[in-house]
Design an enzyme around this catalytic site. Structure first.
Site, PDB file in Angstrom:
ATOM      1  N   ASP A  60      13.404 -11.055  -1.321  1.00 53.55           N
ATOM      2  CA  ASP A  60      12.838 -11.519  -0.053  1.00 53.55           C
ATOM      3  C   ASP A  60      13.760 -10.978   1.046  1.00 53.55           C
ATOM      4  O   ASP A  60      14.926 -11.374   1.135  1.00 53.55           O
ATOM      5  CB  ASP A  60      12.813 -13.054  -0.054  1.00 53.55           C
ATOM      6  CG  ASP A  60      12.341 -13.624   1.277  1.00 53.55           C
ATOM      7  OD1 ASP A  60      12.158 -12.857   2.253  1.00 53.55           O
ATOM      8  OD2 ASP A  60      12.157 -14.851   1.348  1.00 53.55           O
ATOM      9  N   ILE A 118      -3.208   4.173   7.361  1.00 52.41           N
ATOM     10  CA  ILE A 118      -3.026   4.964   6.140  1.00 52.41           C
ATOM     11  C   ILE A 118      -4.184   4.692   5.179  1.00 52.41           C
ATOM     12  O   ILE A 118      -4.529   3.539   4.912  1.00 52.41           O
ATOM     13  CB  ILE A 118      -1.674   4.623   5.461  1.00 52.41           C
ATOM     14  CG1 ILE A 118      -0.501   4.803   6.458  1.00 52.41           C
ATOM     15  CG2 ILE A 118      -1.482   5.483   4.219  1.00 52.41           C
ATOM     16  CD1 ILE A 118      -0.337   6.197   7.041  1.00 52.41           C
ATOM     17  N   TYR A 162       2.531  -8.259  15.758  1.00 44.50           N
ATOM     18  CA  TYR A 162       2.939  -7.132  14.915  1.00 44.50           C
ATOM     19  C   TYR A 162       3.464  -5.986  15.785  1.00 44.50           C
ATOM     20  O   TYR A 162       4.533  -5.435  15.522  1.00 44.50           O
ATOM     21  CB  TYR A 162       1.711  -6.684  14.105  1.00 44.50           C
ATOM     22  CG  TYR A 162       1.882  -5.441  13.256  1.00 44.50           C
ATOM     23  CD1 TYR A 162       2.766  -5.408  12.187  1.00 44.50           C
ATOM     24  CD2 TYR A 162       1.108  -4.296  13.509  1.00 44.50           C
ATOM     25  CE1 TYR A 162       2.879  -4.271  11.396  1.00 44.50           C
ATOM     26  CE2 TYR A 162       1.219  -3.163  12.723  1.00 44.50           C
ATOM     27  CZ  TYR A 162       2.106  -3.155  11.660  1.00 44.50           C
ATOM     28  OH  TYR A 162       2.221  -2.031  10.877  1.00 44.50           O
ATOM     29  N   ILE A 192       8.822  -9.302  -2.509  1.00 45.13           N
ATOM     30  CA  ILE A 192       8.902 -10.773  -2.586  1.00 45.13           C
ATOM     31  C   ILE A 192       8.052 -11.267  -3.754  1.00 45.13           C
ATOM     32  O   ILE A 192       8.285 -12.339  -4.294  1.00 45.13           O
ATOM     33  CB  ILE A 192       8.469 -11.416  -1.249  1.00 45.13           C
ATOM     34  CG1 ILE A 192       8.932 -12.871  -1.181  1.00 45.13           C
ATOM     35  CG2 ILE A 192       6.978 -11.276  -1.007  1.00 45.13           C
ATOM     36  CD1 ILE A 192       8.772 -13.493   0.196  1.00 45.13           C
ATOM     37  N   ARG A 193       7.044 -10.431  -4.133  1.00 48.77           N
ATOM     38  CA  ARG A 193       6.204 -10.762  -5.289  1.00 48.77           C
ATOM     39  C   ARG A 193       6.804 -10.143  -6.546  1.00 48.77           C
ATOM     40  O   ARG A 193       7.487  -9.118  -6.474  1.00 48.77           O
ATOM     41  CB  ARG A 193       4.798 -10.188  -5.116  1.00 48.77           C
ATOM     42  CG  ARG A 193       4.052 -10.769  -3.937  1.00 48.77           C
ATOM     43  CD  ARG A 193       2.679 -10.146  -3.837  1.00 48.77           C
ATOM     44  NE  ARG A 193       2.665  -8.875  -3.128  1.00 48.77           N
ATOM     45  CZ  ARG A 193       1.715  -7.953  -3.253  1.00 48.77           C
ATOM     46  NH1 ARG A 193       0.738  -8.128  -4.105  1.00 48.77           N
ATOM     47  NH2 ARG A 193       1.759  -6.840  -2.536  1.00 48.77           N
ATOM     48  N   GLN A 230       0.829  -1.211   0.000  1.00 49.54           N
ATOM     49  CA  GLN A 230       0.000   0.000   0.000  1.00 49.54           C
ATOM     50  C   GLN A 230       0.863   1.261   0.000  1.00 49.54           C
ATOM     51  O   GLN A 230       0.647   2.172  -0.796  1.00 49.54           O
ATOM     52  CB  GLN A 230      -0.923   0.010   1.231  1.00 49.54           C
ATOM     53  CG  GLN A 230      -1.927   1.144   1.204  1.00 49.54           C
ATOM     54  CD  GLN A 230      -2.633   1.368   2.543  1.00 49.54           C
ATOM     55  OE1 GLN A 230      -2.318   0.729   3.550  1.00 49.54           O
ATOM     56  NE2 GLN A 230      -3.587   2.265   2.552  1.00 49.54           N
ATOM     57  N   LYS A 247       7.187  -4.237  16.140  1.00 53.68           N
ATOM     58  CA  LYS A 247       7.406  -2.800  15.917  1.00 53.68           C
ATOM     59  C   LYS A 247       8.198  -2.191  17.082  1.00 53.68           C
ATOM     60  O   LYS A 247       9.109  -1.382  16.865  1.00 53.68           O
ATOM     61  CB  LYS A 247       6.072  -2.069  15.720  1.00 53.68           C
ATOM     62  CG  LYS A 247       5.414  -2.371  14.382  1.00 53.68           C
ATOM     63  CD  LYS A 247       6.313  -1.974  13.224  1.00 53.68           C
ATOM     64  CE  LYS A 247       5.762  -2.327  11.873  1.00 53.68           C
ATOM     65  NZ  LYS A 247       6.697  -2.101  10.772  1.00 53.68           N
TER      66      LYS A 247
HETATM   67  P1  NAD Z   1       1.593  -3.841   2.816  1.00 57.38           P
HETATM   68  O1  NAD Z   1       1.162  -5.081   3.525  1.00 57.38           O
HETATM   69  O2  NAD Z   1       0.621  -3.147   1.957  1.00 57.38           O
HETATM   70  O3  NAD Z   1       2.874  -4.157   1.938  1.00 57.38           O
HETATM   71  C1  NAD Z   1       3.926  -4.921   2.414  1.00 57.38           C
HETATM   72  C2  NAD Z   1       4.664  -5.506   1.222  1.00 57.38           C
HETATM   73  O4  NAD Z   1       5.706  -6.328   1.738  1.00 57.38           O
HETATM   74  C3  NAD Z   1       3.789  -6.401   0.333  1.00 57.38           C
HETATM   75  O5  NAD Z   1       3.849  -5.951  -1.004  1.00 57.38           O
HETATM   76  C4  NAD Z   1       4.398  -7.793   0.490  1.00 57.38           C
HETATM   77  O6  NAD Z   1       4.389  -8.545  -0.705  1.00 57.38           O
HETATM   78  C5  NAD Z   1       5.818  -7.447   0.900  1.00 57.38           C
HETATM   79  N1  NAD Z   1       6.484  -8.521   1.622  1.00 57.38           N
HETATM   80  C6  NAD Z   1       5.969  -9.389   2.525  1.00 57.38           C
HETATM   81  N2  NAD Z   1       6.936 -10.245   2.935  1.00 57.38           N
HETATM   82  C7  NAD Z   1       8.071  -9.904   2.303  1.00 57.38           C
HETATM   83  C8  NAD Z   1       9.398 -10.394   2.300  1.00 57.38           C
HETATM   84  N3  NAD Z   1       9.746 -11.458   3.038  1.00 57.38           N
HETATM   85  N4  NAD Z   1      10.314  -9.781   1.525  1.00 57.38           N
HETATM   86  C9  NAD Z   1       9.973  -8.716   0.763  1.00 57.38           C
HETATM   87  N5  NAD Z   1       8.732  -8.212   0.688  1.00 57.38           N
HETATM   88  C10 NAD Z   1       7.798  -8.799   1.461  1.00 57.38           C
HETATM   89  O7  NAD Z   1       2.201  -2.866   3.914  1.00 57.38           O
HETATM   90  P2  NAD Z   1       2.195  -1.266   3.918  1.00 57.38           P
HETATM   91  O8  NAD Z   1       0.879  -0.844   4.411  1.00 57.38           O
HETATM   92  O9  NAD Z   1       2.669  -0.753   2.610  1.00 57.38           O
HETATM   93  O10 NAD Z   1       3.240  -0.995   5.090  1.00 57.38           O
HETATM   94  C11 NAD Z   1       4.556  -0.550   4.868  1.00 57.38           C
HETATM   95  C12 NAD Z   1       5.206  -0.314   6.225  1.00 57.38           C
HETATM   96  O11 NAD Z   1       4.445   0.663   6.933  1.00 57.38           O
HETATM   97  C13 NAD Z   1       5.226  -1.540   7.135  1.00 57.38           C
HETATM   98  O12 NAD Z   1       6.375  -1.512   7.946  1.00 57.38           O
HETATM   99  C14 NAD Z   1       4.005  -1.350   8.011  1.00 57.38           C
HETATM  100  O13 NAD Z   1       4.137  -2.012   9.239  1.00 57.38           O
HETATM  101  C15 NAD Z   1       4.025   0.142   8.179  1.00 57.38           C
HETATM  102  N6  NAD Z   1       2.718   0.702   8.542  1.00 57.38           N
HETATM  103  C16 NAD Z   1       1.699   0.705   7.649  1.00 57.38           C
HETATM  104  C17 NAD Z   1       0.472   1.267   8.004  1.00 57.38           C
HETATM  105  C18 NAD Z   1      -0.692   1.309   7.061  1.00 57.38           C
HETATM  106  O14 NAD Z   1      -1.809   1.699   7.470  1.00 57.38           O
HETATM  107  N7  NAD Z   1      -0.518   0.950   5.783  1.00 57.38           N
HETATM  108  C19 NAD Z   1       0.302   1.805   9.279  1.00 57.38           C
HETATM  109  C20 NAD Z   1       1.353   1.733  10.183  1.00 57.38           C
HETATM  110  C21 NAD Z   1       2.577   1.205   9.798  1.00 57.38           C
HETATM  111  C1  AKB Z   2      -2.490  -2.210  10.684  1.00 56.83           C
HETATM  112  O1  AKB Z   2      -3.685  -1.959  10.897  1.00 56.83           O
HETATM  113  O2  AKB Z   2      -1.924  -3.267  10.971  1.00 56.83           O
HETATM  114  C2  AKB Z   2      -1.664  -1.092  10.111  1.00 56.83           C
HETATM  115  C3  AKB Z   2      -1.040  -0.306  11.216  1.00 56.83           C
HETATM  116  C4  AKB Z   2      -1.819   0.749  11.893  1.00 56.83           C
HETATM  117  O3  AKB Z   2       0.085  -0.543  11.570  1.00 56.83           O
HETATM  118  N1  AKB Z   2      -2.489  -0.292   9.272  1.00 56.83           N
END
Ligand code: NAD
Ligand code: AKB
Length: 317
Positions: A54, A174, A144, A37-38, A14, A148
């Site tokens: 990965d 987000i 999770y 990884i994809r 995302q 963190k």
């Molecule tokens: P997401 O789940 O949308 O994307 C994560 C990506 O990581 C995916 O495309 C997945 O294929 C890839 N992935 C999974 N395992 C993997 C591996 N072993 N090697 C390489 N790639 C791998 O996550 P996001 O929402 O884009 O989050 C990005 C960062 O922001 C993360 O650290 C998440 O914890 C943090 N975060 C996100 C949010 C949110 O609301 N989106 C909120 C708080 C924190």
């Molecule tokens: C989740 O809900 O896991 C994420 C985050 C707030 O870290 N969007």
């Protein structure tokens, strides 16, 4: 100034998918290597350098950095909260061992800035729920959240003892229109827009009065790049900046969408993610980010809702 050569991990996710686009605008398409990884596909694959990576494969991480001459990393690969509760061992493996590989690479190759996001999931039920302070109790109840907190502490250790330049933000939920979220608890705040536009109804998996901190993607991208670009000397914290933009209940969000789609119907059927949401803060004090690197959000609930609906309506169905 040294040319930035940037590695984005988890670039199909995302945040990574939109962050990569903005980084490519700033530093040039060929200088931002999108990895996941994809297999990379779509606009991401067409608009610059891509590779499969990965992050749990230490040798592959190190080889990737050598192959492209990387000097900056945005480490977005992770397993989020809801998926993490279903697969805790995988969550630990990707979030911890993946991040350790990135941190070790930062030391081994003497890299510049490395961004490793944290989350409001670092907090727990003992944390003050409103205006959650920068320095507070960190006792999360999800795997999770545990990863963190450990990531924040480990990042601090690498900065203080090993000379790495690791920086991190505690993102709220987000909200975005490009790429669907990947298995989190705050996903309802994105899903609701898609269902409003496509079906005119939504079944929400948290209760109507559930209030969580949220942020619109353009603010998230800006905060992330602003922190990466901030003068190191001005940063007192490093790996755990509280970040705030919006706080609203699921009911507030539904009401805002109804202003644009009057017939929109929402029902509430809380599932296992309610218990996760109940351990997270409702609002965040982000004064450290504001003071140390000038953070200020742009989007509010009204402007974000209008923009999300406009973007989703303009998409081909
Ligand atoms: P997401 O789940 O949308 O994307 C994560 C990506 O990581 C995916 O495309 C997945 O294929 C890839 N992935 C999974 N395992 C993997 C591996 N072993 N090697 C390489 N790639 C791998 O996550 P996001 O929402 O884009 O989050 C990005 C960062 O922001 C993360 O650290 C998440 O914890 C943090 N975060 C996100 C949010 C949110 O609301 N989106 C909120 C708080 C924190
Ligand atoms: C989740 O809900 O896991 C994420 C985050 C707030 O870290 N969007």
């Amino acid at each position: 100034m040294t040319q930035k050569t940037v590695l984005v991990t988890g670039a199909m996710g995302q945040i990574g998918s939109e962050l990569t686009g903005e980084l490519r605008k700033r530093y040039g398409s060929e200088n931002v290597i999108a990895t996941d990884i994809r297999e990379l596909e779509g606009r991401l694959a067409e608009s610059g350098s891509c590779d499969v990576l990965d992050v749990t494969d230490r040798a592959a991480v190190f080889n990737m950095i050598k192959k492209y001459g990387i000097n900056t990393i945005y480490h977005m690969a992770a397993i989020l909260s809801a998926t993490g509760e279903k697969h805790p061992a995988l969550c630990w493996e990707v979030n911890m061992n993946g991040s350790i590989n990135i941190m070790d690479a930062a030391v081994e190759f003497d890299l510049g800035t490395v961004i490793i996001p944290s989350s409001i999931a670092a907090f727990g039920p003992e944390t003050p729920r409103f205006d959650t302070p920068q320095e507070t109790i960190l006792k999360p109840k999800t795997m999770y959240g545990v990863t963190k907190v450990c990531g924040e502490l480990l990042g601090d250790y690498y900065v203080k003892n090993l000379g790495a330049d690791i920086r991190g933000l505690r993102y709220p939920g987000i909200i975005s229109s490009e790429t669907l979220p990947g298995g989190g608890t705050t996903d309802y705040a994105v899903d609701i827009f898609y269902r409003a536009v496509e079906d005119g109804r939504y079944t929400c998996f948290v209760k109507e009065d559930t209030m969580l901190p949220m942020m619109y993607m353009p603010d998230c991208i800006k905060a992330t790049i602003d922190l990466a670009e901030a003068d190191r000397e001005s940063l007192i914290h490093c790996c755990e900046y509280n970040l705030s933009a919006l706080s609203f209940t699921a009911g507030d969000l539904a009401a805002e969408i109804k202003k644009h789609i009057p017939g929109f119907e929402v029902t509430y059927e809380p599932d296992f993610r309610q218990a996760i949401a109940d351990t997270w803060p409702a609002s965040i004090d982000d004064s450290a980010a504001r003071e140390e690197w000038g953070w200020k959000p742009h989007w509010d609930l009204e402007s974000m809702t209008g923009d999300m609906l406009e973007k989703l309506r303009a998409r081909p169905h």
